[in-house]
Motif scaffolding. Sequence first.
Motif, short mmCIF file in Angstrom:
data_model
loop_
_atom_site.label_atom_id
_atom_site.label_comp_id
_atom_site.label_asym_id
_atom_site.label_seq_id
_atom_site.Cartn_x
_atom_site.Cartn_y
_atom_site.Cartn_z
N THR A 24 0.83 -1.20 0.00
CA THR A 24 0.00 0.00 0.00
C THR A 24 0.87 1.25 0.00
O THR A 24 0.55 2.24 -0.67
N ALA A 63 -6.29 -1.25 -0.95
CA ALA A 63 -6.28 -2.30 -1.97
C ALA A 63 -7.71 -2.73 -2.23
O ALA A 63 -8.50 -2.92 -1.30
N GLU A 65 -8.44 -4.93 -5.34
CA GLU A 65 -8.51 -6.10 -6.23
C GLU A 65 -7.12 -6.67 -6.44
O GLU A 65 -6.15 -5.92 -6.54
N ASN A 66 -7.04 -8.00 -6.49
CA ASN A 66 -5.77 -8.67 -6.76
C ASN A 66 -5.97 -9.62 -7.93
O ASN A 66 -6.99 -10.31 -8.02
N VAL A 72 -10.96 -7.54 -3.06
CA VAL A 72 -10.70 -7.44 -1.62
C VAL A 72 -12.04 -7.13 -0.96
O VAL A 72 -12.52 -5.99 -0.99
N VAL A 95 3.06 -7.54 -7.54
CA VAL A 95 3.19 -8.24 -6.27
C VAL A 95 4.34 -9.24 -6.38
O VAL A 95 4.26 -10.23 -7.10
N THR A 186 -1.64 -6.09 -7.74
CA THR A 186 -2.73 -5.62 -6.87
C THR A 186 -3.15 -4.23 -7.32
O THR A 186 -2.31 -3.38 -7.60
N ARG A 187 -4.46 -4.04 -7.40
CA ARG A 187 -5.02 -2.75 -7.79
C ARG A 187 -5.43 -1.99 -6.53
O ARG A 187 -6.15 -2.52 -5.67
#
Length: 320
Positions: A24, A63, A65-66, A72, A95, A186-187
């Motif tokens: 983050t 965060a 979305e992954n 998430v 990531v 990760t978004r």
Amino acid sequence: MTSDIWDAEARRTYSYLGPAGTFTEAALAQVPEARGQIWHSVRNVAEALADVTAGRSDAAMIAIENSVDGGVSTAQDALATVPGLRIVGEYLVPVSFVLVAKPGTRLEDVSLIAAHPVAYAQCLQWLGANLPAHAHVPAASNVASALGILDGTSDADAAIAPPGILDHHELELLAEDIGDNPNAVTRFVLVSKSAPPQSPTGADKTSLIVELPEDHPGALLDMLEQFATRGINLSLLASRPIGDELGRYRFVVDADGHVRDERMADALLGLRRFSPKVTFLGSYPRADRAIVRYPQRYSDDVFVEARDWLRGILSGEPEV
């Protein structure tokens, strides 16, 4: 009052999931206007968003979305239930993971590894090939796994952590790029208080949360047609339980385009007529800056012309 205090009061505050060295923090480092400002480390998403709604922070990075694990859920549910928030930007962070230990530790010394369960699951192939006899002890976060080794609160010999941890703590790097998926991303989204949408860039995304009016065959299709009939592509469609009764869901939607685009505005009007609750989370530039493409029949001019045509009918103007 000193000038330093005045400068501090003029600076903006950004909340992020800490401590220093997290993914983050890496996302927040991508925000040009956040550089040189106050970065406030928090323990969870709820605390970050509470900082924004209470005015303690100007914005929060979370965060959402992954690419490996999907949405998430804690962030999606918080955005659905906490009023007065807007997404103002999105940022992508690759990531990758490193294996770290106290200085002087060797890879062959490692038998117990501390790791957050999600990070551990994304490194199983590497661990099986290089440390097949290891044991795992869960950690509260990716950074906490390494800090526990340093402060002695963990019995682990090594920890799986983000690469950024090495910028903040003196640790032995035992291995890098140990994640099983080299394309994992990760978004993150930057969230502030509600404000008018930014101007369109042509490479925008609109985020919404939509509830279905009732559970019947084709209800989801009815919602999706609001976008399809206007030529709007969806890059995310995820369901989350509303929580009031079993079988009731809200849908998290990311749609390509901006609310100031005629086709998107028309779709939102359709959704508002269709759904008992539509939450507009924001229109903001896409992280990849990819220009949104759509057929000419869905251009702004076509929607404006159709509206003018109807206005002419209602005013009694002769058709030409």
